[in-house]
Design a protein around this motif. Structure first.
Motif, PDB file in Angstrom:
ATOM      1  N   UNK B 126     -23.458 -53.994  15.087  1.00 44.08           N
ATOM      2  CA  UNK B 126     -22.584 -54.915  16.017  1.00 44.08           C
ATOM      3  C   UNK B 126     -21.313 -55.370  15.320  1.00 44.08           C
ATOM      4  N   UNK B 198     -15.697 -54.035  20.418  1.00 46.40           N
ATOM      5  CA  UNK B 198     -17.008 -53.553  19.707  1.00 46.40           C
ATOM      6  C   UNK B 198     -16.499 -52.203  19.072  1.00 46.40           C
ATOM      7  N   UNK B 199     -16.867 -52.026  18.086  1.00 53.77           N
ATOM      8  CA  UNK B 199     -16.421 -50.888  17.020  1.00 53.77           C
ATOM      9  C   UNK B 199     -17.484 -49.938  16.699  1.00 53.77           C
ATOM     10  N   UNK B 200     -18.709 -50.061  17.107  1.00 51.27           N
ATOM     11  CA  UNK B 200     -19.690 -49.312  16.635  1.00 51.27           C
ATOM     12  C   UNK B 200     -19.883 -48.009  17.439  1.00 51.27           C
ATOM     13  N   UNK B 201     -19.683 -46.660  17.153  1.00 52.42           N
ATOM     14  CA  UNK B 201     -19.655 -45.537  17.459  1.00 52.42           C
ATOM     15  C   UNK B 201     -20.769 -44.620  16.888  1.00 52.42           C
ATOM     16  N   UNK B 202     -21.066 -43.503  17.813  1.00 53.50           N
ATOM     17  CA  UNK B 202     -20.680 -43.083  19.017  1.00 53.50           C
ATOM     18  C   UNK B 202     -20.992 -43.937  20.121  1.00 53.50           C
ATOM     19  N   UNK B 203     -20.380 -43.925  21.454  1.00 50.33           N
ATOM     20  CA  UNK B 203     -20.570 -44.750  22.563  1.00 50.33           C
ATOM     21  C   UNK B 203     -22.090 -44.317  22.709  1.00 50.33           C
TER      22      UNK B 203
END
Lengths: 456, 452
Positions: B126, B198-203
């Motif tokens: 997160x 929010x920069x958590x990847x992949x979607x």
């Protein structure tokens, strides 16, 4: 010797209008609204307040007062209250003001409240796209308990708290608020993916002179005009506290508020007998007049000591809260889950707001099966002590939001799902008696709800 | 007579790999994964499970295993378990499966767990834009309590629960999942305002044959190939339950799961000794192996009876949960608030995710003042029984999210005080959590108004 009774520093007369009070109320945040009282750190004092609407909502059987409410007049707050230490030195910008809630409750003789949802064109609510018409329920208090003739079969103890409590902003902080909220409004609905799912408008309530009440500043003067055009509305929670709507902020709680102006200029109002997490119908808590018995401490230089700004200026902080030790004891909860998939089946990304909307809708649809109208459940979830949680926020693409409802508040039926071992089915009565804004709305509801008895 | 001890319907051997278990495990959702066991309604039965990584994370002094973990192999689940009623008639699509958790805990002899955050290029979390490197802390269990050598001064009772429990999807539901998640991926990051914060990847984690384990379906056969390409990953919570991550789902709880295939095909795993709301560092609970003692009931036609679909099909439902009566009693909480204003000061609209991110960051910065590193607090908030709430969702433009931390878990008083500890050198808690390096090039979100 026993401690003194709390000194009443702000007193209200429920028979008078907000602007007629001996100590005038205010409904905006601005550094120049003069304090109406002064208290010392460590002093035990009492603040009285009228309800958020200023007495406009009546204990009657019509929702038209909700429908026609002028929302620019909310929230009517008691204060500002200037805070000084034992030597008479005022709280300074950069301090933390620790406010302890020693006791609170409704004003004697006014032990009732209301819950409503606004018309979609006049305030709306979290589910305004599902429930566009104004609704209202009246609650009566029996000691710690509340019940509503319009939402029968429900009774629960209150977790009473002030919905709004905060300090006055500085000029710089006020400019920050107005700039960022105006930018949001100007960038418009089309730029925000969440606006496809959440339809409460406007995006932000920008300053307006309409309905503006600035305490001791006389209306219509050039000073009033200047301040009214920039004073912040009290709708959202912000860096100063403001509309925290933290439902557990009850007796024994402490609020650590950042101080932005000399004297802190503490204000409070919007008393809630009870609230569900989210206050989803917007006029969603059991709104009431009330009193707070408070004690303040000044933590010198506390903002630097305990808060860390996050943003472009040192003013970008948030308050800290210490929850009190007294609350109702519920041990059985039914939990509804929502994931980040909206009502059209579209997948969103870690969106906790979409997930929470789904959890609330699931709870409404479920309790609808037990005889309540959806409007009744919408208001009930706004005000009973249900808990909205962010259970998961990392498991892409779905956030998981949950809504936990204490089962003990229902007195007629068990709302738990019955297993196949119990072949009988609950006796189900349509309990529709929700007040509607107009007879035609009521007729529409009657046409769509299950009518009469249903026995299987 | 006393009831029989619960029958062990799924047993695991911690010395074996997931695919070597006598009853093979699986790490995907698909209607055709054959059941490995059958139980009757009303029967008390026991399910054992490995930890969600299948033993890949070690009780050692390095975060290297976290940094290089292969996330396509997670989560290893025990099951599927076919459920029939007393007359031997299986649960059917449209029924509700009521699963009662009668007891649960760690597997004897394996009373330890771990909490971690992933590298930004390999799973993230997160707050991955603030904490891009992989970190790890080990926890040891003393009965109901857990403590970590890497996060000293903290000890708390567990609210142990299965992170994942769910039924197998039908073909139609699987198609719905794959289509909506693929649409999200294809539309891309640019179309979503939340992706700026929010920069958590992949979607979304779309189906992949890599790391796929399908129980009794033999790997690399044509059947396996077909199923592996469409089987859903176990990362998110979905209509079938899945990764609920509801931290209060402990002893005595009941889960009402919709049934989409004949027999329901119940699976469970991802045991958590404890979790903070949100499980914010992604490997965020105290992850462990464990067991569940369960009892099932079938509510015939329960989906129509109790659930109301919201969406284009009747499959768009969510489970219902009944929380159990046993949980730790905390009476003192310190609460941190966030509003919908991001780290750059930009105003968002009723965004509870942005507000929660701010509340968590505020809590991290606060506890940093009491001797912990920010990485220590990040992991601690992921796994201690803190509560994330949506306090306000209507007061435009700000949602108010709060994070409540029980103060009793600390061996010091962490509340703000008027007569404060004298200023001076900050006493730092050692050792710190194990950290790896971040070798990527993505920008780290800096707090522009604070130096730390």
């Amino acid at each position: 010797m026993a401690p003194l009774s709390p000194r009443v520093v702000v007193k209200v007369d429920l028979k008078k209008k907000p602007w007629q009070q001996d100590q005038p109320l205010h409904n905006r945040w601005h550094p120049e609204i003069p304090p109406v009282a002064e208290v010392k750190a460590g002093e035990f004092f009492r603040v009285e307040m009228i309800d958020a609407m200023g007495g406009v909502i009546k204990d009657n059987d019509s929702a038209s007062d909700i429908k026609n409410l002028v929302l620019t007049t909310t929230h009517h707050l008691s204060g500002p209250i200037r805070v000084v230490d034992e030597e008479g030195v005022a709280a300074k910008a950069g301090d933390l003001l620790a406010v302890e809630i020693c006791n609170l409750g409704p004003l004697p003789g006014d032990e009732w409240g209301f819950t409503g949802s606004f018309d979609r064109e006049n305030g709306g609510g979290f589910l305004t796209d599902h429930f566009p018409c104004a609704t209202k329920a009246i609650w009566y208090f029996e000691g710690i308990y509340a019940y509503s003739p319009q939402i029968p079969g429900v009774r629960f103890p209150g977790l009473t708290h002030p919905g709004v409590i905060g300090t006055a902003p500085s000029n710089e902080l006020l400019r920050i608020w107005n700039d960022r909220e105006r930018q949001l409004e100007e960038s418009g609905v089309e730029s925000l993916t969440l606006c496809e799912v959440v339809h409460q408008r406007p995006l932000a309530c920008l300053p307006t002179t309409k309905g503006c009440l600035l305490g001791n500043i006389e209306e219509g003067t050039p000073e009033w005009e200047r301040i009214a055009n920039e004073a912040a509305r009290t709708i959202p929670g912000r860096e100063n506290g403001g509309n925290c709507d933290i439902k557990n902020l009850s007796r024994g709680s402490k609020i650590y508020l950042p101080v932005f102006v000399e004297g802190a200029n503490l204000s409070t109002g919007d008393m809630h007998f009870s609230q569900g997490d989210g206050e989803i119908s917007f006029c969603g808590a059991i709104e009431m007049s009330g009193f707070l018995e408070l004690k303040c401490e000044i933590i010198r230089n506390g903002m630097q000591e305990y808060l860390t700004p996050m943003g472009p200026t040192p003013l970008h902080v948030n308050p800290i809260f210490e929850i009190g030790p007294v609350e109702p004891r519920f041990s059985e909860w039914l939990v509804f889950e929502g994931i980040s998939v909206d009502e059209s089946g579209k997948q969103h990304y870690l969106d906790a707001t979409v997930a929470y909307k789904r959890a609330v809708l699931n709870a409404i649809d479920y309790l609808f099966k037990f005889g309540y109208s959806k409007e009744q459940v919408y208001l009930l979830l706004s005000c009973c002590p249900c808990e909205g949680r962010l259970s998961g926020i990392v498991d892409s693409p779905n956030a998981v939001a949950t809504l936990a409802i204490p089962t003990a508040i229902f007195d007629q039926v068990s709302i738990l799902p019955l297993c196949s071992l119990h072949k009988s089915k609950s006796f189900c009565i349509n309990l529709l008696s929700l007040l509607c804004s107009s007879p035609s709305s009521l007729n529409n509801l009657l046409a769509t709800e299950k009518i009469g008895m249903q026995i299987c």
